[in-house]
Design a protein around this motif. Structure first.
Motif, PDB file in Angstrom:
ATOM      1  N   LYS A   1      -2.951   4.950  -2.173  1.00  0.00           N
ATOM      2  CA  LYS A   1      -3.856   5.781  -1.376  1.00  0.00           C
ATOM      3  C   LYS A   1      -4.222   7.021  -2.176  1.00  0.00           C
ATOM      4  O   LYS A   1      -3.400   7.497  -2.947  1.00  0.00           O
ATOM      5  CB  LYS A   1      -3.180   6.204  -0.077  1.00  0.00           C
ATOM      6  CG  LYS A   1      -2.853   5.066   0.849  1.00  0.00           C
ATOM      7  CD  LYS A   1      -2.127   5.628   2.066  1.00  0.00           C
ATOM      8  CE  LYS A   1      -1.576   4.542   2.957  1.00  0.00           C
ATOM      9  NZ  LYS A   1      -0.821   5.102   4.084  1.00  0.00           N
ATOM     10  N   PRO A   2      -5.366   7.582  -1.968  1.00  0.00           N
ATOM     11  CA  PRO A   2      -6.457   7.065  -1.149  1.00  0.00           C
ATOM     12  C   PRO A   2      -7.202   5.964  -1.892  1.00  0.00           C
ATOM     13  O   PRO A   2      -7.229   5.952  -3.125  1.00  0.00           O
ATOM     14  CB  PRO A   2      -7.355   8.280  -0.941  1.00  0.00           C
ATOM     15  CG  PRO A   2      -7.147   9.104  -2.163  1.00  0.00           C
ATOM     16  CD  PRO A   2      -5.717   8.873  -2.579  1.00  0.00           C
TER      17      PRO A   2
ATOM     18  N   VAL B   1       0.874  -1.173   0.000  1.00  0.00           N
ATOM     19  CA  VAL B   1       0.000   0.000   0.000  1.00  0.00           C
ATOM     20  C   VAL B   1       0.905   1.213   0.000  1.00  0.00           C
ATOM     21  O   VAL B   1       1.824   1.315   0.815  1.00  0.00           O
ATOM     22  CB  VAL B   1      -0.923   0.003   1.239  1.00  0.00           C
ATOM     23  CG1 VAL B   1      -1.756   1.266   1.281  1.00  0.00           C
ATOM     24  CG2 VAL B   1      -1.812  -1.233   1.228  1.00  0.00           C
TER      25      VAL B   1
ATOM     26  N   GLY C   1       1.271   5.629  -0.548  1.00  0.00           N
ATOM     27  CA  GLY C   1       0.671   6.946  -0.619  1.00  0.00           C
ATOM     28  C   GLY C   1       1.070   7.684  -1.878  1.00  0.00           C
ATOM     29  O   GLY C   1       0.574   8.762  -2.162  1.00  0.00           O
TER      30      GLY C   1
END
Length: 75
Positions: free
Chosen positions: A47-48, A29, A31
């Motif tokens: 993200k998001p 994951v 950002g």
């Protein structure tokens, strides 16, 4: 773990984990909208994201995992 953590990147950790524990699925994951350096075969979510997107990625990983039989039940 963080994608850009000191000492070892998250990609390095994911690849090492897959080498040592090939049955354990890995999802990175990030950002960053364009997570550079992530190999094509490694699942990644940026993200998001919505709960549905996370659920979809987890479902893909579960479907791609080899069938290792029933889950052991506690004694």
């Amino acid at each position: 773990t963080h994608h850009l953590m000191p000492g070892m990147s998250a990609v390095d950790l994911a690849l090492l984990s897959q080498a040592r524990l090939p049955l354990v699925p890995v999802l990175l994951v990030s950002g960053y909208s364009d997570p550079a350096g992530i190999p094509p075969g490694l699942a990644c979510l940026t993200k998001p994201f919505r709960k549905a997107q996370l659920a979809e990625q987890i479902d893909r990983l579960r479907r791609a995992a080899p069938d290792i039989g029933p889950t052991p039940q506690p004694a």
